[in-house]
Design a protein around this motif. Structure first.
Motif, PDB file in Angstrom:
ATOM      1  N   GLN A 178       0.838  -1.205   0.000  1.00 52.61           N
ATOM      2  CA  GLN A 178       0.000   0.000   0.000  1.00 52.61           C
ATOM      3  C   GLN A 178       0.866   1.245   0.000  1.00 52.61           C
ATOM      4  O   GLN A 178       0.576   2.233  -0.676  1.00 52.61           O
ATOM      5  CB  GLN A 178      -0.896   0.013   1.240  1.00 52.61           C
ATOM      6  N   ASN A 181       2.288   1.999  -3.208  1.00 52.60           N
ATOM      7  CA  ASN A 181       1.249   2.522  -4.074  1.00 52.60           C
ATOM      8  C   ASN A 181       1.012   4.005  -3.812  1.00 52.60           C
ATOM      9  O   ASN A 181       0.923   4.805  -4.732  1.00 52.60           O
ATOM     10  CB  ASN A 181      -0.046   1.733  -3.844  1.00 52.60           C
ATOM     11  N   PHE A 185       3.301   5.580  -6.352  1.00 58.30           N
ATOM     12  CA  PHE A 185       2.348   5.278  -7.419  1.00 58.30           C
ATOM     13  C   PHE A 185       2.776   4.049  -8.213  1.00 58.30           C
ATOM     14  O   PHE A 185       2.639   4.006  -9.427  1.00 58.30           O
ATOM     15  CB  PHE A 185       2.174   6.470  -8.358  1.00 58.30           C
ATOM     16  N   PRO A 187       1.757   0.529  -7.783  1.00 58.66           N
ATOM     17  CA  PRO A 187       1.035  -0.576  -7.130  1.00 58.66           C
ATOM     18  C   PRO A 187       1.513  -1.950  -7.601  1.00 58.66           C
ATOM     19  O   PRO A 187       1.571  -2.886  -6.812  1.00 58.66           O
ATOM     20  CB  PRO A 187      -0.420  -0.331  -7.529  1.00 58.66           C
ATOM     21  N   ALA A 188       1.868  -2.057  -8.882  1.00 59.83           N
ATOM     22  CA  ALA A 188       2.295  -3.357  -9.402  1.00 59.83           C
ATOM     23  C   ALA A 188       3.524  -3.852  -8.661  1.00 59.83           C
ATOM     24  O   ALA A 188       3.540  -4.954  -8.096  1.00 59.83           O
ATOM     25  CB  ALA A 188       2.570  -3.263 -10.894  1.00 59.83           C
TER      26      ALA A 188
END
Lengths: 222, 242, 220
Positions: A178, A181, A185, A187-188
């Motif tokens: 998280q 993410n 930025f 998330p993958a």
């Protein structure tokens, strides 16, 4: 997408991920110990002759099994303060995990104890063993063999359950994803890395379960 | 009808069928016996390719069973197989067990199937049990239903894999009687069994197998009174002496 | 003070019921889709084709080895990078169906394997096609082993559906989470949420136990 998969960032965050990995192991481990304690107590209450104890344990077990873990976590996280109890999120999380898995472990233990052929109990009664001696020498050793595989299954569930603790701001493996993410930025990179760590734990526990099942089968066939 | 030519089969390292040469003619009743592990069950299971063979040729009713491309479904419709463990479908009545394949494989109508099924159930002596479930029937009755199930397809060949070995002694006869009647009607049969009385009465030839080979094969009167091989003699003395 | 909270909570009841409907909707759709896909894959799993078995096996391991929360995050945050932008509700359905299909696939495969091998042999010996064998002989018998754990799995899916609240689906858990911001009495609010889940799940658990007893009686 694979070309843009930023391995360098993962490398950069690896110390953080490892810290979270350890946290997950810790939380799951303590949760498991707590669950064993709670589960053994609840099982003992359930199979005791006392209607009161048995029903109390029964209510506990059925409530846990019929409600989601997330709701239980929120129940403690939001509920304990309203009772005036202020503890860290980690403690809240571990308490919720222990109480949740404890109910399932109580059932696993109960099934194990009930799987012992009644003839065994009769034999031990005839030789004059006391209740505690029966439990210690006859019932528990045999129940253990039957219960280890489902226990390991519950351990796997517990590790996955610990992920929910990220939602009450506990720093563990899912939270690491998280954070990647929200901070970067990505998330993958974040969640896939978390997933890989979880799979490592999963496959370790799975092979442990397989190994223990093989060893225990030897004990069964006399 | 059935021809084994240089047939070999292995289960891993075990050479379970070793150079089998065997021919069964139309209308012939062949009994196969032998000690356990001799390969006799495997032999019969190869005929409808429940077990595939690895080397050699196996020709059944003109079709090459050893060839992978052969459509076994068509051939299996012509072969009835009776198992040692009956293998009746527990969730269906006796009549439903018997009529399933004729309706689905031969595609005959339900009415036709039911009348054919009742006919064949009468034949095995269970006309009054058509609506019973396998769990409600004795072992001998179940096996007779299994025979009826095979017969309802009007097969050219009936195979029996130790049909009475799982039965209590008092039920063996009812099944053997049905099988004897079939033999007398001219059905081509291959029967793996220890029931030597059956062999003496209706078999055209008796074969004995050991360690994957056919040791001896002869008409019953020769086989029982004048066995040529020492192993045959040994085997006969063991099973005939109780 | 808490009496005040209680009255406000009772006033919020309609909100909770709406949330409950959302929970039921999400669960029901995922259950239905997951069952269909799960049965299909479970049957494939037991066929001799090695490729299918390994592929499905790998997928099962990944789904069973990672937390559902992580799976939901992956569906919601990572699929957009592939160009698939899903709203919260479809994303939730997708993730939950995926989870359900995976576990149901295993339950179905185990059920099929539990049917004695001789049954399949008897069916194939009379010339039935693979499909006919499955439909008339194997599956009817496999259902006995499949049904109790299947219902149990439905209960698990309903409980797991609570996790979709984190991506904004307004199910009954999220309603609780939103409510507790205004009515800061966690015990009452989530006690209510728990009660609502209990009302749905407990009967299903009893049903699963009942089925298990019935099925065990039927076998010889």
């Amino acid at each position: 997408m694979l070309e843009t998969f930023n391995f360098r960032v993962i490398f950069e965050y690896m110390p953080f991920f490892l810290k979270c990995f350890t946290a997950t192991l810790w939380l799951s481990g303590v949760g498991l110990v707590g669950a064993l304690a709670v589960g053994t107590l609840a099982c003992a209450m359930r199979i005791s002759g006392s209607k009161l104890l048995s029903t109390a344990a029964g209510v506990y077990i059925e409530s846990i099994r019929s409600t989601p873990l997330l709701v239980q976590i929120y129940f403690f996280y939001f509920g304990l303060p309203s009772l005036g109890i202020m503890v860290t999120e980690e403690i809240t999380g571990v308490v919720a995990l222990s109480l949740n898995s404890g109910a399932y472990i109580a059932e696993i233990l109960r099934a194990g104890v009930q799987s012992i052929p009644f003839g065994q109990i009769e034999a031990s009664l005839s030789s004059g063993l006391s209740y505690f001696q029966r439990m210690r020498y006859i019932v528990f050793p045999q129940a253990l063999g039957v219960t280890i595989p489902p226990m390991l299954g519950q351990a796997i569930v517990l590790v996955k359950d610990s992920a929910l603790l990220s939602l009450i701001a506990v720093t563990e493996l899912t939270r690491a994803g998280q954070i990647m993410n929200s901070e970067r930025f990505m998330p993958a990179e974040g969640f896939f890395t978390s997933a890989v760590f979880y799979l490592v734990i999963y496959f370790m526990l799975k092979s442990l379960a397989g190994w223990s099942e093989k060893r225990l089968i030897f004990r069964e066939s006399r | 009808m059935i021809r084994f030519k240089n047939v070999h089969k292995w289960f891993g390292k075990i050479h379970v069928l070793n150079d089998i040469q065997l021919e069964v003619g139309a209308g012939e009743v062949l009994v196969v016996c032998g000690p356990s592990g001799s390969g006799k069950s495997t032999l019969i299971r190869c005929i409808n390719r429940l077990e595939p063979i690895q080397k050699g040729e196996l020709i059944v009713d003109g079709m090459e069973v050893h060839d992978h491309k052969t459509n076994m479904r068509k051939l299996r419709a012509e072969i009835g197989f009776v198992f040692q463990q009956f293998n009746l479908y527990p969730h269906m009545t006796a009549l439903e067990n018997v009529t399933l394949a004729p309706m689905k494989v031969r595609k005959i109508s339900k009415k036709e199937a039911i009348s054919a099924g009742m006919e064949v159930m009468e034949k095995v002596g269970l006309g009054d049990k058509i609506d019973a479930y396998p769990a409600q029937l004795s072992g001998g009755q179940q096996q007779r239903v299994a025979i009826a199930r095979g017969l309802c397809m009007r097969p050219r060949i009936m195979l029996f894999d130790e049909p009475t070995s799982a039965l209590d002694p008092e039920m063996i006869n009812e099944v053997l009687e049905v099988m004897k009647a079939l033999a007398r009607e001219g059905m081509t049969m291959v029967v793996v069994t220890h029931e030597m009385g059956f062999a003496k009465e209706v078999a055209h030839r008796v074969a004995i197998m050991d360690v994957g080979q056919v040791i001896e094969i002869a008409p019953p009167h020769e086989f029982f009174s004048n066995p040529k091989s020492e192993r045959t003699r040994l085997f006969l003395s063991k099973i005939l002496s109780h | 003070m808490w009496k005040n909270y209680l009255t406000r909570l009772v006033q919020s009841l309609p909100f909770f019921i709406t949330g409950l409907w959302m929970t039921i909707a999400v669960s029901a759709i995922s259950l239905a889709a997951g069952t269909l896909i799960g049965f299909f894959l479970g049957i494939l799993r037991t066929r001799p084709n090695r490729l299918f078995r390994y592929l499905i096996g790998a997928w099962v391991d990944v789904i069973r080895g990672t937390p559902f929360l992580v799976q939901i995050f992956i569906v919601f945050f990572i699929l957009p990078e592939f160009g698939i932008h899903l709203d919260a509700f479809p994303a939730a359905i997708l993730a939950l169906t995926n989870l359900g299909a995976c576990f149901i696939c295993e339950i179905v495969a185990a059920g099929i394997r539990s049917v004695p091998w001789g049954q399949k042999e008897a069916a194939s010996s009379s010339g039935l096609t693979e499909w006919q064998q499955l439909r008339y002989v194997v599956m009817p018998q496999a259902m006995r082993t499949i049904l109790p754990p299947l219902v149990g799995q439905y209960v698990l899916l309903i409980k797991d559906s609570s996790v979709v609240s984190v991506i904004g689906v307004t199910d009954v858990t999220r309603v609780g989470w939103l409510t507790v911001q205004r009515i800061p009495h966690g015990l009452m609010v989530f006690g209510l949420v728990g009660l609502l889940y209990f009302i749905i799940c407990y009967p299903l658990i009893r049903l699963s136990n009942l089925l298990e007893k019935k099925m065990a009686k039927g076998t010889r």
